[in-house]
Motif scaffolding. Structure first.
Motif, PDB file in Angstrom:
ATOM      1  N   GLY A 134       6.072  19.769   9.570  1.00  0.00           N
ATOM      2  CA  GLY A 134       7.124  20.647  10.076  1.00  0.00           C
ATOM      3  C   GLY A 134       6.820  22.129   9.847  1.00  0.00           C
ATOM      4  N   GLY A 135       5.539  22.495   9.936  1.00  0.00           N
ATOM      5  CA  GLY A 135       5.185  23.905   9.780  1.00  0.00           C
ATOM      6  C   GLY A 135       5.055  24.353   8.340  1.00  0.00           C
ATOM      7  N   HIS A 136       5.225  23.420   7.399  1.00  0.00           N
ATOM      8  CA  HIS A 136       5.107  23.780   5.978  1.00  0.00           C
ATOM      9  C   HIS A 136       3.947  23.031   5.340  1.00  0.00           C
ATOM     10  CE1 HIS A 136       9.124  25.636   5.827  1.00  0.00           C
ATOM     11  NE2 HIS A 136       9.500  24.653   6.607  1.00  0.00           N
ATOM     12  N   LYS A 137       3.245  23.718   4.470  1.00  0.00           N
ATOM     13  CA  LYS A 137       2.222  23.036   3.671  1.00  0.00           C
ATOM     14  C   LYS A 137       2.914  22.478   2.426  1.00  0.00           C
ATOM     15  CE  LYS A 137      -2.238  23.896   1.543  1.00  0.00           C
ATOM     16  NZ  LYS A 137      -3.292  24.896   1.365  1.00  0.00           N
ATOM     17  N   VAL A 138       2.727  21.202   2.168  1.00  0.00           N
ATOM     18  CA  VAL A 138       3.379  20.599   0.997  1.00  0.00           C
ATOM     19  C   VAL A 138       2.674  21.091  -0.266  1.00  0.00           C
ATOM     20  CG1 VAL A 138       4.055  18.445  -0.128  1.00  0.00           C
ATOM     21  CG2 VAL A 138       3.956  18.557   2.390  1.00  0.00           C
ATOM     22  N   LEU A 139       3.465  21.679  -1.169  1.00  0.00           N
ATOM     23  CA  LEU A 139       2.902  22.279  -2.382  1.00  0.00           C
ATOM     24  C   LEU A 139       3.123  21.370  -3.593  1.00  0.00           C
ATOM     25  CD1 LEU A 139       4.194  25.965  -1.911  1.00  0.00           C
ATOM     26  CD2 LEU A 139       1.954  25.027  -1.288  1.00  0.00           C
ATOM     27  N   PRO A 140       2.241  21.487  -4.590  1.00  0.00           N
ATOM     28  CA  PRO A 140       2.439  20.699  -5.810  1.00  0.00           C
ATOM     29  C   PRO A 140       3.543  21.300  -6.666  1.00  0.00           C
ATOM     30  CG  PRO A 140       0.506  22.097  -6.027  1.00  0.00           C
ATOM     31  CD  PRO A 140       1.025  22.309  -4.638  1.00  0.00           C
ATOM     32  N   LEU A 141       4.166  20.462  -7.489  1.00  0.00           N
ATOM     33  CA  LEU A 141       5.289  20.938  -8.311  1.00  0.00           C
ATOM     34  C   LEU A 141       4.885  22.037  -9.305  1.00  0.00           C
ATOM     35  CD1 LEU A 141       7.192  17.638  -9.098  1.00  0.00           C
ATOM     36  CD2 LEU A 141       8.022  19.575  -7.771  1.00  0.00           C
ATOM     37  N   GLU A 142       3.597  22.090  -9.632  1.00  0.00           N
ATOM     38  CA  GLU A 142       3.147  23.133 -10.582  1.00  0.00           C
ATOM     39  C   GLU A 142       3.442  24.530 -10.041  1.00  0.00           C
ATOM     40  OE1 GLU A 142       0.019  20.711  -9.760  1.00  0.00           O
ATOM     41  OE2 GLU A 142       1.780  19.701 -10.552  1.00  0.00           O
ATOM     42  N   GLN A 143       3.579  24.650  -8.719  1.00  0.00           N
ATOM     43  CA  GLN A 143       3.820  25.983  -8.128  1.00  0.00           C
ATOM     44  C   GLN A 143       5.309  26.294  -7.942  1.00  0.00           C
ATOM     45  OE1 GLN A 143       1.466  26.654  -4.588  1.00  0.00           O
ATOM     46  NE2 GLN A 143      -0.349  25.767  -5.510  1.00  0.00           N
ATOM     47  N   LEU A 144       6.165  25.346  -8.335  1.00  0.00           N
ATOM     48  CA  LEU A 144       7.606  25.487  -8.049  1.00  0.00           C
ATOM     49  C   LEU A 144       8.190  26.781  -8.634  1.00  0.00           C
ATOM     50  CD1 LEU A 144      10.075  23.991  -6.802  1.00  0.00           C
ATOM     51  CD2 LEU A 144      10.458  22.978  -9.045  1.00  0.00           C
ATOM     52  N   GLU A 145       7.987  26.997  -9.921  1.00  0.00           N
ATOM     53  CA  GLU A 145       8.594  28.164 -10.585  1.00  0.00           C
ATOM     54  C   GLU A 145       8.055  29.471 -10.011  1.00  0.00           C
ATOM     55  OE1 GLU A 145       7.720  25.410 -12.139  1.00  0.00           O
ATOM     56  OE2 GLU A 145       9.563  24.767 -13.153  1.00  0.00           O
ATOM     57  N   ALA A 165      15.938  12.905  -9.464  1.00  0.00           N
ATOM     58  CA  ALA A 165      16.761  14.055  -9.070  1.00  0.00           C
ATOM     59  C   ALA A 165      17.179  14.943 -10.248  1.00  0.00           C
ATOM     60  CB  ALA A 165      17.987  13.571  -8.302  1.00  0.00           C
ATOM     61  N   GLN A 166      17.637  14.331 -11.353  1.00  0.00           N
ATOM     62  CA  GLN A 166      18.161  15.151 -12.453  1.00  0.00           C
ATOM     63  C   GLN A 166      17.073  16.061 -13.043  1.00  0.00           C
ATOM     64  OE1 GLN A 166      21.499  15.482 -13.798  1.00  0.00           O
ATOM     65  NE2 GLN A 166      20.369  17.247 -14.587  1.00  0.00           N
ATOM     66  N   ALA A 167      15.902  15.495 -13.272  1.00  0.00           N
ATOM     67  CA  ALA A 167      14.825  16.295 -13.881  1.00  0.00           C
ATOM     68  C   ALA A 167      14.437  17.463 -12.970  1.00  0.00           C
ATOM     69  CB  ALA A 167      13.613  15.415 -14.170  1.00  0.00           C
ATOM     70  N   ILE A 168      14.350  17.200 -11.680  1.00  0.00           N
ATOM     71  CA  ILE A 168      13.974  18.279 -10.752  1.00  0.00           C
ATOM     72  C   ILE A 168      15.094  19.320 -10.685  1.00  0.00           C
ATOM     73  CG2 ILE A 168      13.471  18.843  -8.322  1.00  0.00           C
ATOM     74  CD1 ILE A 168      11.137  17.460  -9.609  1.00  0.00           C
ATOM     75  N   ALA A 169      16.347  18.847 -10.644  1.00  0.00           N
ATOM     76  CA  ALA A 169      17.480  19.784 -10.562  1.00  0.00           C
ATOM     77  C   ALA A 169      17.519  20.685 -11.793  1.00  0.00           C
ATOM     78  CB  ALA A 169      18.782  19.003 -10.418  1.00  0.00           C
ATOM     79  N   THR A 170      17.273  20.111 -12.957  1.00  0.00           N
ATOM     80  CA  THR A 170      17.267  20.896 -14.195  1.00  0.00           C
ATOM     81  C   THR A 170      16.171  21.966 -14.116  1.00  0.00           C
ATOM     82  OG1 THR A 170      18.047  18.983 -15.440  1.00  0.00           O
ATOM     83  CG2 THR A 170      16.986  20.728 -16.716  1.00  0.00           C
ATOM     84  N   ARG A 171      15.024  21.546 -13.627  1.00  0.00           N
ATOM     85  CA  ARG A 171      13.897  22.480 -13.504  1.00  0.00           C
ATOM     86  C   ARG A 171      14.228  23.602 -12.518  1.00  0.00           C
ATOM     87  NH1 ARG A 171       7.763  20.278 -12.497  1.00  0.00           N
ATOM     88  NH2 ARG A 171       6.902  22.358 -12.174  1.00  0.00           N
ATOM     89  N   LEU A 172      14.865  23.247 -11.399  1.00  0.00           N
ATOM     90  CA  LEU A 172      15.249  24.246 -10.396  1.00  0.00           C
ATOM     91  C   LEU A 172      16.216  25.260 -11.016  1.00  0.00           C
ATOM     92  CD1 LEU A 172      15.819  21.826  -7.371  1.00  0.00           C
ATOM     93  CD2 LEU A 172      14.095  23.649  -7.447  1.00  0.00           C
ATOM     94  N   ALA A 173      17.202  24.747 -11.749  1.00  0.00           N
ATOM     95  CA  ALA A 173      18.215  25.628 -12.349  1.00  0.00           C
ATOM     96  C   ALA A 173      17.559  26.561 -13.366  1.00  0.00           C
ATOM     97  CB  ALA A 173      19.308  24.790 -13.001  1.00  0.00           C
TER      98      ALA A 173
END
Ligand code: NAD
Length: 225
Positions: A134-145, A165-173
């Motif tokens: 969809g026009g996006h390159k899928v990135l690894p989670l190491e680049q999230l922050e 979901a919870q672990a990712i949501a906590t990391r996002l927050a």
């Protein structure tokens, strides 16, 4: 493009990337107006009279990667340029979980009109990382922050399985995301100040099935005494 046709005004190349960004944006708007979905980096450079290496370096710095065909997605250039130039009050977002639902959401271009622009997508599946969807390159989670930080992202779309979901949501927050559009069937426990919208497509389906049952009942012939 033929030489001289629709070329941007020639002159010395702007020294700063910010100066060139305005040129990219204007040229890209013209391409979008012509219905172009992609542009080769060398054509972008030629159309603007810029050095190919400068354009390639700018695109890399801006996180606009060429797709499998080697071309750049014009929608992505638009999103990044608008964000960097502060042209629209859209909320930039990341999406985590590029599965069936995530890929469908990431490919939908209509969210821009509703204030959300997905800037980057993430997954933890090595088979998906680095691939384009969809026009996006899928990135690894190491680049999230880093991505959240660089693009000052405050909104996230969560389309991972319930157990992740919870672990990712906590990391996002923790990284600074203040609003999560959660599609995982789990109630998220997040610090005060982080707003969550839980989306349940199935709730709409349950309502529809109930309406169908009632409509069928109304269609039954009246019982005889
Ligand atoms: P899917 O299995 O196709 O996709 C999930 C993706 O998340 C996969 O690409 C997987 O690699 C990735 N993933 C798993 N763990 C991860 C992690 N820790 N970090 C990053 N990525 C991770 O699933 P789907 O059908 O797309 O559904 C996604 C989520 O949406 C599920 O939680 C599902 O229950 C939910 N869902 C909700 C609705 C709704 O109405 N809200 C409808 C359909 C699906």
């Amino acid at each position: 493009m033929e030489p001289g046709e629709n070329r941007e005004p020639q002159g010395p190349s702007p020294r700063s990337m910010r100066g060139r960004l305005a040129l990219y944006y204007r040229h890209n708007e013209r391409l979008l107006g012509e219905g172009r979905q992609e542009i080769a980096p060398q054509d972008l450079a030629a159309g603007l009279g810029l050095d190919e290496q400068v354009v390639a370096a700018d695109m890399k710095r801006l996180g606009i990667e060429p797709g499998p065909s080697g071309a750049l997605a014009t929608q992505k250039i638009k999103a990044v340029a608008e964000h960097q130039l502060g042209l629209r009050p859209v909320n930039t977002a990341v999406l985590v979980g590029m599965g069936r639902l995530g890929a469908a959401i990431a490919s939908y271009e209509g969210f821009g009109a509703h204030g959300m622009r997905i800037m980057a997508v993430f997954d933890d599946d090595p088979a998906k990382i680095g691939r384009f969807q969809g026009g996006h390159k899928v990135l690894p989670l190491e680049q999230l922050e880093d991505v959240i930080n660089i693009f000052e992202i405050r909104l996230a779309v969560l389309t991972v399985p319930a157990e992740a979901a919870q672990a990712i949501a906590t990391r996002l927050a923790r990284a600074g995301v203040a609003a999560i559009w959660n599609f995982a069937p789990v109630r998220l426990d997040l610090p005060e100040g982080v707003v969550v919208r839980n989306e349940h497509i199935t709730a709409g389906l349950a309502q529809l099935c109930s309406d169908l049952r009632e409509a069928n009942l109304r269609r039954l012939p009246p019982e005889e005494d």
